[in-house]
Write a protein that holds these residues in place. Structure first.
Motif, PDB file in Angstrom:
ATOM      1  N   GLY A  60       0.787  -1.233   0.000  1.00 13.64           N
ATOM      2  CA  GLY A  60       0.000   0.000   0.000  1.00 13.64           C
ATOM      3  C   GLY A  60       0.812   1.273   0.000  1.00 13.64           C
ATOM      4  O   GLY A  60       0.259   2.358   0.222  1.00 13.64           O
ATOM      5  N   TYR A  61       2.126   1.202  -0.246  1.00 12.42           N
ATOM      6  CA  TYR A  61       2.965   2.403  -0.244  1.00 12.42           C
ATOM      7  C   TYR A  61       2.989   3.063  -1.622  1.00 12.42           C
ATOM      8  O   TYR A  61       2.898   2.398  -2.652  1.00 12.42           O
ATOM      9  CB  TYR A  61       4.401   2.052   0.162  1.00 12.42           C
ATOM     10  N   GLN A  62       3.131   4.389  -1.618  1.00  9.55           N
ATOM     11  CA  GLN A  62       3.347   5.163  -2.832  1.00  9.55           C
ATOM     12  C   GLN A  62       4.666   5.925  -2.685  1.00  9.55           C
ATOM     13  O   GLN A  62       4.739   6.928  -1.993  1.00  9.55           O
ATOM     14  CB  GLN A  62       2.192   6.149  -3.074  1.00  9.55           C
ATOM     15  N   MET A  63       5.723   5.398  -3.285  1.00  9.50           N
ATOM     16  CA  MET A  63       7.047   6.013  -3.267  1.00  9.50           C
ATOM     17  C   MET A  63       7.527   6.335  -1.847  1.00  9.50           C
ATOM     18  O   MET A  63       7.771   7.495  -1.498  1.00  9.50           O
ATOM     19  CB  MET A  63       7.086   7.250  -4.155  1.00  9.50           C
ATOM     20  N   PRO A  64       7.675   5.322  -0.992  1.00 10.63           N
ATOM     21  CA  PRO A  64       8.220   5.554   0.344  1.00 10.63           C
ATOM     22  C   PRO A  64       9.676   6.005   0.251  1.00 10.63           C
ATOM     23  O   PRO A  64      10.420   5.581  -0.633  1.00 10.63           O
ATOM     24  CB  PRO A  64       8.107   4.186   1.009  1.00 10.63           C
ATOM     25  N   THR A  65      10.091   6.873   1.160  1.00  7.62           N
ATOM     26  CA  THR A  65      11.464   7.385   1.124  1.00  7.62           C
ATOM     27  C   THR A  65      12.174   7.299   2.466  1.00  7.62           C
ATOM     28  O   THR A  65      13.324   7.743   2.569  1.00  7.62           O
ATOM     29  CB  THR A  65      11.484   8.855   0.668  1.00  7.62           C
ATOM     30  N   GLY A  66      11.542   6.760   3.483  1.00  5.61           N
ATOM     31  CA  GLY A  66      12.205   6.664   4.773  1.00  5.61           C
ATOM     32  C   GLY A  66      11.542   5.633   5.653  1.00  5.61           C
ATOM     33  O   GLY A  66      10.322   5.409   5.566  1.00  5.61           O
ATOM     34  N   ALA A  67      12.328   4.969   6.501  1.00  5.29           N
ATOM     35  CA  ALA A  67      11.810   3.989   7.452  1.00  5.29           C
ATOM     36  C   ALA A  67      12.718   3.956   8.665  1.00  5.29           C
ATOM     37  O   ALA A  67      13.946   4.065   8.540  1.00  5.29           O
ATOM     38  CB  ALA A  67      11.729   2.602   6.815  1.00  5.29           C
ATOM     39  N   VAL A  68      12.119   3.826   9.853  1.00 10.17           N
ATOM     40  CA  VAL A  68      12.883   3.654  11.086  1.00 10.17           C
ATOM     41  C   VAL A  68      12.164   2.627  11.945  1.00 10.17           C
ATOM     42  O   VAL A  68      10.940   2.453  11.852  1.00 10.17           O
ATOM     43  CB  VAL A  68      13.047   4.969  11.878  1.00 10.17           C
ATOM     44  N   ALA A  69      12.916   1.922  12.784  1.00  8.99           N
ATOM     45  CA  ALA A  69      12.347   0.990  13.745  1.00  8.99           C
ATOM     46  C   ALA A  69      12.494   1.574  15.141  1.00  8.99           C
ATOM     47  O   ALA A  69      13.566   2.059  15.510  1.00  8.99           O
ATOM     48  CB  ALA A  69      13.036  -0.356  13.653  1.00  8.99           C
ATOM     49  N   VAL A  70      11.400   1.545  15.902  1.00  7.20           N
ATOM     50  CA  VAL A  70      11.413   1.943  17.306  1.00  7.20           C
ATOM     51  C   VAL A  70      10.917   0.736  18.078  1.00  7.20           C
ATOM     52  O   VAL A  70       9.723   0.407  18.033  1.00  7.20           O
ATOM     53  CB  VAL A  70      10.531   3.178  17.572  1.00  7.20           C
ATOM     54  N   GLY A  71      11.834   0.035  18.741  1.00  8.94           N
ATOM     55  CA  GLY A  71      11.483  -1.248  19.320  1.00  8.94           C
ATOM     56  C   GLY A  71      11.172  -2.231  18.207  1.00  8.94           C
ATOM     57  O   GLY A  71      11.895  -2.327  17.214  1.00  8.94           O
ATOM     58  N   ASP A  72      10.069  -2.942  18.331  1.00 10.83           N
ATOM     59  CA  ASP A  72       9.664  -3.918  17.320  1.00 10.83           C
ATOM     60  C   ASP A  72       8.727  -3.323  16.273  1.00 10.83           C
ATOM     61  O   ASP A  72       8.328  -4.022  15.337  1.00 10.83           O
ATOM     62  CB  ASP A  72       8.969  -5.116  17.978  1.00 10.83           C
ATOM     63  N   SER A  73       8.347  -2.060  16.414  1.00  8.31           N
ATOM     64  CA  SER A  73       7.457  -1.415  15.456  1.00  8.31           C
ATOM     65  C   SER A  73       8.273  -0.709  14.373  1.00  8.31           C
ATOM     66  O   SER A  73       9.389  -0.245  14.627  1.00  8.31           O
ATOM     67  CB  SER A  73       6.543  -0.412  16.152  1.00  8.31           C
ATOM     68  N   ILE A  74       7.690  -0.620  13.181  1.00 13.01           N
ATOM     69  CA  ILE A  74       8.365  -0.021  12.033  1.00 13.01           C
ATOM     70  C   ILE A  74       7.525   1.145  11.537  1.00 13.01           C
ATOM     71  O   ILE A  74       6.297   1.030  11.396  1.00 13.01           O
ATOM     72  CB  ILE A  74       8.544  -1.050  10.892  1.00 13.01           C
ATOM     73  N   TYR A  75       8.184   2.266  11.268  1.00 13.06           N
ATOM     74  CA  TYR A  75       7.501   3.468  10.799  1.00 13.06           C
ATOM     75  C   TYR A  75       8.032   3.823   9.410  1.00 13.06           C
ATOM     76  O   TYR A  75       9.240   3.779   9.171  1.00 13.06           O
ATOM     77  CB  TYR A  75       7.713   4.621  11.767  1.00 13.06           C
ATOM     78  N   GLY A 132       1.412   9.486   4.290  1.00 12.81           N
ATOM     79  CA  GLY A 132       2.286  10.196   5.207  1.00 12.81           C
ATOM     80  C   GLY A 132       3.054   9.237   6.087  1.00 12.81           C
ATOM     81  O   GLY A 132       3.717   8.317   5.603  1.00 12.81           O
ATOM     82  N   LEU A 133       2.951   9.402   7.402  1.00 11.15           N
ATOM     83  CA  LEU A 133       3.675   8.572   8.354  1.00 11.15           C
ATOM     84  C   LEU A 133       2.788   7.418   8.809  1.00 11.15           C
ATOM     85  O   LEU A 133       1.726   7.624   9.399  1.00 11.15           O
ATOM     86  CB  LEU A 133       4.101   9.424   9.554  1.00 11.15           C
ATOM     87  N   THR A 134       3.224   6.188   8.519  1.00  9.87           N
ATOM     88  CA  THR A 134       2.452   4.995   8.883  1.00  9.87           C
ATOM     89  C   THR A 134       3.258   4.125   9.838  1.00  9.87           C
ATOM     90  O   THR A 134       4.480   4.257   9.965  1.00  9.87           O
ATOM     91  CB  THR A 134       2.073   4.165   7.640  1.00  9.87           C
ATOM     92  N   LYS A 135       2.540   3.199  10.504  1.00 12.15           N
ATOM     93  CA  LYS A 135       3.149   2.335  11.507  1.00 12.15           C
ATOM     94  C   LYS A 135       2.826   0.884  11.222  1.00 12.15           C
ATOM     95  O   LYS A 135       1.684   0.537  10.885  1.00 12.15           O
ATOM     96  CB  LYS A 135       2.629   2.710  12.902  1.00 12.15           C
ATOM     97  N   LEU A 136       3.841   0.026  11.344  1.00  8.89           N
ATOM     98  CA  LEU A 136       3.652  -1.426  11.274  1.00  8.89           C
ATOM     99  C   LEU A 136       3.822  -1.987  12.678  1.00  8.89           C
ATOM    100  O   LEU A 136       4.898  -1.869  13.275  1.00  8.89           O
ATOM    101  CB  LEU A 136       4.659  -2.066  10.323  1.00  8.89           C
ATOM    102  N   THR A 137       2.755  -2.591  13.209  1.00  6.52           N
ATOM    103  CA  THR A 137       2.763  -3.164  14.548  1.00  6.52           C
ATOM    104  C   THR A 137       2.810  -4.677  14.451  1.00  6.52           C
ATOM    105  O   THR A 137       2.023  -5.276  13.704  1.00  6.52           O
ATOM    106  CB  THR A 137       1.507  -2.747  15.336  1.00  6.52           C
ATOM    107  N   PRO A 138       3.743  -5.354  15.162  1.00  5.11           N
ATOM    108  CA  PRO A 138       3.796  -6.815  15.099  1.00  5.11           C
ATOM    109  C   PRO A 138       2.460  -7.439  15.490  1.00  5.11           C
ATOM    110  O   PRO A 138       1.834  -7.040  16.479  1.00  5.11           O
ATOM    111  CB  PRO A 138       4.889  -7.170  16.106  1.00  5.11           C
ATOM    112  N   GLY A 143       5.301 -13.281  12.543  1.00  8.82           N
ATOM    113  CA  GLY A 143       6.041 -12.556  11.514  1.00  8.82           C
ATOM    114  C   GLY A 143       5.187 -11.626  10.679  1.00  8.82           C
ATOM    115  O   GLY A 143       5.679 -11.060   9.698  1.00  8.82           O
ATOM    116  N   THR A 144       3.913 -11.423  11.058  1.00 13.16           N
ATOM    117  CA  THR A 144       3.018 -10.530  10.319  1.00 13.16           C
ATOM    118  C   THR A 144       2.925  -9.185  11.042  1.00 13.16           C
ATOM    119  O   THR A 144       3.271  -9.057  12.214  1.00 13.16           O
ATOM    120  CB  THR A 144       1.616 -11.129  10.187  1.00 13.16           C
ATOM    121  N   TYR A 145       2.409  -8.198  10.320  1.00 16.09           N
ATOM    122  CA  TYR A 145       2.303  -6.842  10.856  1.00 16.09           C
ATOM    123  C   TYR A 145       0.958  -6.238  10.489  1.00 16.09           C
ATOM    124  O   TYR A 145       0.391  -6.551   9.432  1.00 16.09           O
ATOM    125  CB  TYR A 145       3.418  -5.952  10.308  1.00 16.09           C
TER     126      TYR A 145
END
Length: 669
Positions: free
Chosen positions: A123-138, A145-151, A155-157
């Motif tokens: 579902g991304y449109q030209m993502p340009t940045g990603a960071v992990a804070v703990g086990d979550s991915i932004y 805009g800014l989205t979050k992947l929660t475990p 192994g799914t999010y």
């Protein structure tokens, strides 16, 4: 005086994981712009493919076309991939839905055979940045805009929108205000930082009709970790590409040339700053000029063999933590499929301990590309058949190695592609250091209004004025008409060749000090949007030829034994290297040899005297003007207050009645 330092390759671990994905210039035909290309992969490194062969190699889902990279605590690598559809048209900022991938086994892998990958989001449109804070991915992208992947287990999010605002896609207005790109994502102390550019009309000119502009575009945004609080942090951005931390943990971003951006550039970000693009928040403030300007060629019709295009688009950045180039930065490049290296120094401003960044740009490595560039010039072939791509993102892995991600947009120049004909949309490599000595320029420093220092990686045999050709030119945001013309403002006040009247070497012959007439710093600015305010620092180009290393090694550079570098001169030095403080400086005599033993002690500076006796201790400015003087008798140590030194670089001189002198330099930011 400019000092240039040369260094030799060490055994520092730099692995570049490449995942497919100027100087000022008025931008005419790219066919007239020769690229400056070093002749292959940096000789201090070799490339090993790490891309799993199971990944898609064709079509819109060719992957990974890297837009962002984030490392999880367990060593897995997440990559937000961009679509590999052709760029161009009204929807160039939304090329198609793309996915997020999780790579397992990379830190311990010796080849791609043991690396596995799985898709974990979409579902991304030209993502340009990603960071992990703990086990979550932004992730930041052009759609949500800014989205979050929660475990979610196994192994799914689960994906959710944290904050959209003006970072994501907006389409309620007329015109091209919706046609914007995000560029990079950082996290620090409970807040995310993301950049979003201004609306760009197809062809690259900024949308300038006020009714068509979304207020808040063209900014670095600060967003709380839960997404509840967001604010424009610094503005005046045209089209951001990368966001990273400097050697001093200061925020930096790269911008892409175009309207009010005469060349691609690297900026120092602090709250409330304005970078020059009008019709954004803070556009009534004084401008912050670039710390580094990326060469586009030094004449209005295109680059030449002596003044080439080095970076059409400067992409992501990374500060090196160790090795021979510790506290320098690597910067990715679109179109020329390589890496540049940046040395930064901090020049003191005022008396508050503040500073401005400026420094030198060095071509570092090629060997990643293939085919024919959009400028009709042949690119240097990639050394691996499955890694032929641009460089988009860089990241340190948990193993202490550098990983690099890249990609390539298919399509033509008229479609707005930032790729090159024949390039692949994917790739994954590790750049492995060799135990090889490489002779090259290491750093350039401004020492005064007429002196600069060049440092080499190895001792040199000798140096004469004839070994150095120095050119200088300027840039003016918006050009003389102060309008949104694409790339307006090239070479103002113009190009001049400067006279090098003297060259001196330090005692170990790794630094050459050049005395140069005609150097120009950025003018003093008092009025926002004045000509002085829109004037960038000078670009000073150094061509070095005929310099021999004591070892006999050839200089890494243009392939003929010569080298070239570009220094962005905002303010005359001296200063201190980025990543260092006054307490870390080694005392030096004027010729560069080790001098007096000095150290910071409490709130003062301790000077160890040569022997008990009678001495005169003087504090001098870099120009030689005496600031203070004191008689010291029969003491082993003398401590002077920090207020006596002021700020900036100072010489400490100790002399006795016999005429002997001991001199060292210190700096207080």
């Amino acid at each position: 005086m400019i000092r240039i330092n040369f260094s030799k390759a060490g055994s520092s671990k730099i692995w570049l994981l490449a995942l497919a994905g100027v100087l000022c210039g008025q931008h005419g035909s790219w066919g007239q712009r020769p690229f400056y290309l070093v002749p292959g992969v940096h000789p201090g490194y070799s490339i090993v493919s790490m891309r799993p062969s199971s990944m898609t190699t064709s079509g819109a889902t060719a992957a990974p076309n890297t837009g962002g990279m984030a490392w999880l605590p367990d060593g897995r690598l997440f990559i937000a991939s961009m679509s590999s559809n052709a760029a161009g048209g009204n929807d160039a900022n939304r090329l198609g839905i793309s996915n997020g991938y999780m790579f397992t086994g990379i830190p311990a892998a010796s080849s791609n055979a043991s690396v596995t990958v799985s898709q974990v989001s979409t579902g991304y449109q030209m993502p340009t940045g990603a960071v992990a804070v703990g086990d979550s991915i932004y992730v930041v992208d052009n759609q949500d805009g800014l989205t979050k992947l929660t475990p979610a287990g196994g192994g799914t999010y689960t994906k959710s929108v944290l904050y959209k605002g003006v970072l994501g896609y907006n389409s309620g207005l007329s015109g091209s205000g919706y046609r914007t790109w995000v560029g990079g994502l950082l996290y620090k102390s409970g807040f995310f930082y993301a950049t979003v550019g201004m609306g760009l009309i197809p062809g690259g000119v900024s949308e300038f009709t006020t009714a068509n502009i979304y207020r808040g575009k063209g900014c670095v945004w600060k967003v709380s970790q839960n997404g509840a609080v967001a604010d424009s942090f610094a503005c005046g951005i045209r089209n951001p590409v990368g966001l990273a931390w400097s050697p001093d943990s200061e925020m930096m971003y790269t911008d892409n040339q175009g309207s009010f951006e005469p060349a691609s550039a690297m900026y120092h970000v602090r709250q409330g700053r304005f970078f020059g693009h009008p019709k954004t928040p803070f556009d009534n403030q004084l401008r912050t000029a670039p710390a580094i300007i990326f060469p586009y060629g030094s004449n209005p019709t295109g680059g030449t063999a002596t003044n080439p295009t080095v970076a059409r688009v400067a992409t992501d950045m990374l500060t090196l933590k160790d090795g021979r180039f510790k506290n320098q930065m690597l910067v990715g490049v679109d179109h020329t499929t390589g890496l540049n290296r940046v040395f930064l120094e901090k020049i003191p401003v005022g008396t508050s301990g503040d500073f401005v960044y400026q420094g030198a740009l060095f071509p570092f490595s090629q060997g990643f590309g293939v085919g024919t560039g959009n400028n009709s010039a042949a690119a240097i072939a990639g050394v691996l058949p499955d890694f032929r791509t641009n460089v988009h993102s860089l990241s340190y892995g948990p193993d202490g190695y550098v990983y690099l991600g890249g990609g390539n947009s298919p399509g033509t120049e008229s479609q707005g592609s930032h790729g090159f004909v024949g390039g692949l949309q994917y790739g994954l490599v590790r750049l492995v250091p060799k135990d090889t000595t490489v002779f090259e320029m290491k750093a350039i420093r401004s020492k005064s209004s007429n002196q600069m220092e060049i440092e080499f990686t190895e001792p040199i045999v000798s140096a004469a004025t004839s070994n150095f050709t120095v050119r200088q030119w300027g840039c003016l945001q918006g050009g003389s008409a102060n309008d949104q013309s694409y790339g307006a403002g090239y070479q103002l006040p113009g190009v001049s060749t400067l006279n090098v009247s003297d060259v001196t070497l330090n005692s170990d012959k790794t630094r050459a000090t050049l005395t140069i007439s005609g150097l120009i710093q950025r003018p003093t600015v008092t009025t926002p949007n004045s000509v002085e305010d829109r004037t960038w620092g000078s670009t000073v180009q150094f061509n070095v030829t005929g310099i021999a290393a004591v070892s006999g090694h050839s200089m890494w550079g243009d392939g003929t034994g010569g080298g070239v570098a570009w220094y962005t001169l905002n303010k005359f030095g001296p200063g201190v290297d980025a990543g260092t403080s006054a307490t870390a400086l080694v005392p030096r005599n004027r010729d560069g040899s080790q001098g007096l033993s000095v150290r910071w002690k409490g709130d003062g500076l301790s000077v160890a005297l040569p022997d008990p006796g009678a001495y005169v201790l003087r504090v001098l400015e870099a120009s030689g003007r005496t600031l203070s003087s004191v008689n010291v008798n029969n003491q082993n140590e003398f401590v002077m207050s920090a207020s006596t030194l002021g700020h900036g670089m100072r010489w400490i001189e100790v002399s006795n009645a016999a005429g002997q002198k001991w001199i060292s330099s210190v700096a207080r930011p």
